[in-house]
Design a protein around this motif. Structure first.
Motif, mmCIF file in Angstrom:
data_model
loop_
_atom_site.group_PDB
_atom_site.id
_atom_site.type_symbol
_atom_site.label_atom_id
_atom_site.label_comp_id
_atom_site.label_asym_id
_atom_site.label_seq_id
_atom_site.Cartn_x
_atom_site.Cartn_y
_atom_site.Cartn_z
ATOM 1 N N UNK A 4 53.359 72.054 54.413
ATOM 2 C CA UNK A 4 54.463 72.786 53.790
ATOM 3 C C UNK A 4 54.087 73.277 52.401
ATOM 4 N N UNK A 5 53.334 72.458 51.660
ATOM 5 C CA UNK A 5 52.938 72.824 50.292
ATOM 6 C C UNK A 5 52.106 74.101 50.311
ATOM 7 N N UNK A 6 51.108 74.157 51.201
ATOM 8 C CA UNK A 6 50.262 75.350 51.261
ATOM 9 C C UNK A 6 51.018 76.562 51.799
ATOM 10 N N UNK A 7 51.951 76.356 52.725
ATOM 11 C CA UNK A 7 52.756 77.481 53.213
ATOM 12 C C UNK A 7 53.652 78.029 52.109
ATOM 13 N N UNK A 8 54.251 77.142 51.318
ATOM 14 C CA UNK A 8 55.073 77.587 50.190
ATOM 15 C C UNK A 8 54.228 78.305 49.144
ATOM 16 N N UNK A 9 53.054 77.762 48.847
ATOM 17 C CA UNK A 9 52.169 78.408 47.881
ATOM 18 C C UNK A 9 51.741 79.784 48.377
ATOM 19 N N UNK A 81 45.880 58.204 53.072
ATOM 20 C CA UNK A 81 45.336 58.998 51.973
ATOM 21 C C UNK A 81 46.455 59.521 51.087
ATOM 22 N N UNK A 82 46.126 59.659 49.833
ATOM 23 C CA UNK A 82 46.983 60.302 48.855
ATOM 24 C C UNK A 82 46.299 61.623 48.526
ATOM 25 N N UNK A 83 46.920 62.742 48.861
ATOM 26 C CA UNK A 83 46.279 64.049 48.727
ATOM 27 C C UNK A 83 45.762 64.290 47.311
ATOM 28 N N UNK A 84 46.578 64.029 46.319
ATOM 29 C CA UNK A 84 46.176 64.287 44.935
ATOM 30 C C UNK A 84 45.281 63.168 44.414
ATOM 31 N N UNK A 85 45.640 61.929 44.660
ATOM 32 C CA UNK A 85 44.886 60.800 44.136
ATOM 33 C C UNK A 85 43.504 60.639 44.743
ATOM 34 N N UNK A 86 43.377 60.829 46.055
ATOM 35 C CA UNK A 86 42.096 60.627 46.730
ATOM 36 C C UNK A 86 41.228 61.877 46.785
ATOM 37 N N UNK A 87 41.863 63.053 46.879
ATOM 38 C CA UNK A 87 41.097 64.279 47.072
ATOM 39 C C UNK A 87 41.353 65.359 46.026
ATOM 40 N N UNK A 88 42.297 65.147 45.132
ATOM 41 C CA UNK A 88 42.549 66.137 44.091
ATOM 42 C C UNK A 88 43.386 67.315 44.539
ATOM 43 N N UNK A 89 44.061 67.213 45.678
ATOM 44 C CA UNK A 89 44.926 68.298 46.125
ATOM 45 C C UNK A 89 44.905 68.484 47.626
ATOM 46 N N UNK A 90 45.388 69.641 48.054
ATOM 47 C CA UNK A 90 45.535 69.953 49.465
ATOM 48 C C UNK A 90 44.502 70.983 49.875
ATOM 49 N N UNK A 91 44.199 71.025 51.156
ATOM 50 C CA UNK A 91 43.239 71.984 51.687
ATOM 51 C C UNK A 91 41.940 71.306 52.049
ATOM 52 N N UNK A 92 40.867 72.094 52.161
ATOM 53 C CA UNK A 92 39.554 71.538 52.470
ATOM 54 C C UNK A 92 38.959 71.025 51.168
ATOM 55 N N UNK A 93 38.653 69.736 51.119
ATOM 56 C CA UNK A 93 38.185 69.083 49.906
ATOM 57 C C UNK A 93 36.823 68.462 50.112
ATOM 58 N N UNK A 94 35.979 68.559 49.091
ATOM 59 C CA UNK A 94 34.646 67.990 49.133
ATOM 60 C C UNK A 94 34.491 67.021 47.974
ATOM 61 N N UNK A 95 34.104 65.806 48.301
ATOM 62 C CA UNK A 95 33.808 64.748 47.345
ATOM 63 C C UNK A 95 32.428 64.194 47.702
ATOM 64 N N UNK A 96 31.774 63.460 46.799
ATOM 65 C CA UNK A 96 30.476 62.886 47.160
ATOM 66 C C UNK A 96 30.597 62.006 48.416
#
Length: 145
Positions: A4-9, A81-96
């Motif tokens: 919903x967040x990405x659809x609203x954005x 998972x916490x979208x912001x806490x674990x990955x920094x936001x929504x969408x396709x995320x890359x972390x080490x």
């Protein structure tokens, strides 16, 4: 699975871009419209667990697509998972050593590879998806022996 967040954005950016096109020079609305399309592409995905492995594809565009072959997967779990806490936001995320298609906070399927990388995808009923993927991995390992 949809966000919903990405659809609203996406909708808000489209409105801003169209407003900029209508009231200013044509190029002023291009950037918001491009970002709107990017948000829309990541807002809804199809997650498939089958004999080929794990596939996550946009329902809107043919790319981006995330594919993890079954032979590379060593195990799967259901994680929170916490979208912001674990990955920094929504969408396709890359972390080490960690990548994710994060459309919301909550339960997610986590697939680990032999190379030590983890792929996380937020899905409903991630416990069933993890059990299915683990069964397929076990069967694939037995067939290879």
């Amino acid at each position: 699975m949809s966000s919903r967040v990405l659809l609203l954005a996406s909708g808000a950016l489209a409105v801003c871009g169209l407003f900029a096109l209508a009231t200013g020079p044509w190029w002023a609305g291009l950037l918001p419209l491009v970002f709107s399309l990017a948000c829309c592409a990541f807002a809804s995905v199809r997650v498939t667990v089958d004999r080929r492995g794990l596939t996550v594809a946009s329902t809107v565009l043919p790319r981006p697509r995330l594919s993890v072959p079954l032979g590379d997967i060593v195990g799967a779990d259901s994680v929170q998972v916490n979208a912001v806490g674990d990955f920094g936001g929504w969408g396709y995320r890359i972390r080490p050593n960690r990548r994710g298609m994060v459309l919301r906070s909550g339960e997610a399927l986590s697939a680990r590879t032999a190379g030590g990388r983890e792929y996380v995808v937020t899905v409903d009923d991630s416990t069933t998806a993890a059990a299915l993927l683990n069964g397929l991995v076990d069967r694939h390992a037995r067939e290879q022996d």
